[in-house]
Enzyme design. Structure first.
Site, PDB file in Angstrom:
ATOM      1  N   SER A 162       0.835  -1.197   0.000  1.00 56.40           N
ATOM      2  CA  SER A 162       0.000   0.000   0.000  1.00 56.40           C
ATOM      3  C   SER A 162       0.878   1.260   0.000  1.00 56.40           C
ATOM      4  O   SER A 162       1.613   1.491  -0.955  1.00 56.40           O
ATOM      5  CB  SER A 162      -0.953  -0.037   1.195  1.00 56.40           C
ATOM      6  N   ASP A 257      -9.903  -4.299  -4.948  1.00 57.67           N
ATOM      7  CA  ASP A 257      -9.016  -3.279  -4.377  1.00 57.67           C
ATOM      8  C   ASP A 257      -9.090  -2.034  -5.253  1.00 57.67           C
ATOM      9  O   ASP A 257      -8.890  -2.122  -6.467  1.00 57.67           O
ATOM     10  CB  ASP A 257      -7.575  -3.802  -4.333  1.00 57.67           C
ATOM     11  N   HIS A 287      -8.361  -4.873  -0.216  1.00 53.29           N
ATOM     12  CA  HIS A 287      -7.178  -4.166   0.249  1.00 53.29           C
ATOM     13  C   HIS A 287      -7.032  -4.314   1.773  1.00 53.29           C
ATOM     14  O   HIS A 287      -7.961  -4.063   2.530  1.00 53.29           O
ATOM     15  CB  HIS A 287      -7.285  -2.681  -0.106  1.00 53.29           C
TER      16      HIS A 287
END
Length: 327
Positions: A162, A257, A287
């Site tokens: 991320s 995601d 996610h």
């Protein structure tokens, strides 16, 4: 967006916890995140095996950076290992080596690499590019201390999840643009590569999983407020003018995601520039749930794909081809 049915009962309390954390101060939010990570061990995430040890250290530059170094215990017959310089996720605002402790430790154990997990400076106390400066400093430190770490300086990967994936990709760009150090691989897990938050997967998530889209949109917005310009390639790597001469990359992202399109676009840009790249899109993964290896078969596949990508850096492993196939 299709979500793995096994995730549905897990996501509700996680979403509620995230929503509750928004109203508290950032220090308390970070502590709550660590506590939440501890509570997942054994049920969602896997404990670190005894085949790896770890120690907390600091780099020795002008601004020392705290790091956690994981080292496999087993003998490598005097062959220096590959290394992974790893940046945690958390929207550049939360997270630490504690929140990715199990993930990084298991990567070290299963891939037989030394993993250096970075406790980089966070926003809002430390505006952009403090976090990127810290990961840059750690890469320098690892190269300079390769002998003590028993790692091969020619086989150092950078990676992250991320926000950490954003920092890893930005680090690869910065290293290319400023003459090194050399990076052997980018291992990017659900990376945030475009701060504009405008893509097909963002549109899908805003429609199908609004709380997740809102959470990530808020996180990227705070990074922009902390000085990260979407037009700056070191903040938003997809805005780079050129993708030539970057390190090979392996990207992993969940189907459900909002950042999925970032990975697709980055893989396409690297491939068009002649960079060796592979991309895996995992069905049902949302996610932040890619490390739920004790719950999701796809998360276990994700972990094995990371391990295979890292093992491709070890030439003595005859089973490695350097390319990971399918999810």
């Amino acid at each position: 967006m299709k979500i793995d049915p096994q995730l549905v009962p897990v996501l509700a309390p996680l979403t509620q916890a995230i929503s509750s954390n928004v109203s508290i101060d950032v220090v308390a939010e970070r502590a709550a995140e660590v506590s939440q990570s501890r509570g997942m061990v054994g049920t969602l995430t896997r404990a670190i095996p005894e085949s790896v040890t770890w120690v907390d250290l600091e780099t020795d530059g002008n601004h020392p950076v705290p790091i956690r170094v994981f080292t496999p215990v087993k003998s490598t017959e005097a062959i220096d290992r590959a290394a992974l310089v790893y940046a945690h996720g958390g929207a550049w605002r939360t997270g630490s080596p504690d929140t990715v402790h199990e993930h990084t430790g298991n990567l070290a154990a299963d891939a037989d690499v030394v993993v250096i997990s970075i406790d980089y400076r966070l926003i809002p106390e430390n505006p952009y590019p403090a976090g990127l400066d810290d990961v840059t400093e750690v890469l320098r430190w690892v190269v300079e201390h390769a002998v003590e770490l028993r790692v091969d300086p020619q086989r150092i990967a950078v990676g992250g999840s991320s926000a950490g994936g954003n920092l890893a990709a930005a680090l690869a760009l910065r290293a290319r643009d400023h003459g090194g150090p050399a990076i052997a691989l980018q291992l990017l897990e659900a990376p945030a590569l475009d701060l504009a938050c405008d893509s097909p997967s963002w549109d899908e998530c805003r429609q199908d999983i609004p709380p997740l889209a809102e959470m990530l949109d808020r996180g990227l917005g705070k990074y922009r407020l902390a000085g990260a310009d979407p037009k700056d390639p070191y903040a938003s790597p997809l805005s780079a003018a050129s993708f030539e001469n970057l390190p090979p990359a392996h990207l992993l992202v969940g189907e459900a995601d909002p950042l999925r399109s970032d990975s697709v676009r980055y893989a396409e840009a690297l491939g068009a520039a002649g960079v060796r790249v592979s991309l895996q899109i995992f069905p049902g993964i949302v996610h932040g749930t890619e490390n739920f290896v004790e719950l999701l078969p796809t998360a276990a596949q994700w972990h094995r794909a990371c391990v295979a990508a890292l093992r491709s850096l070890t030439p003595t492993d005859d089973a490695n081809t350097g390319t990971v196939q399918g999810a």
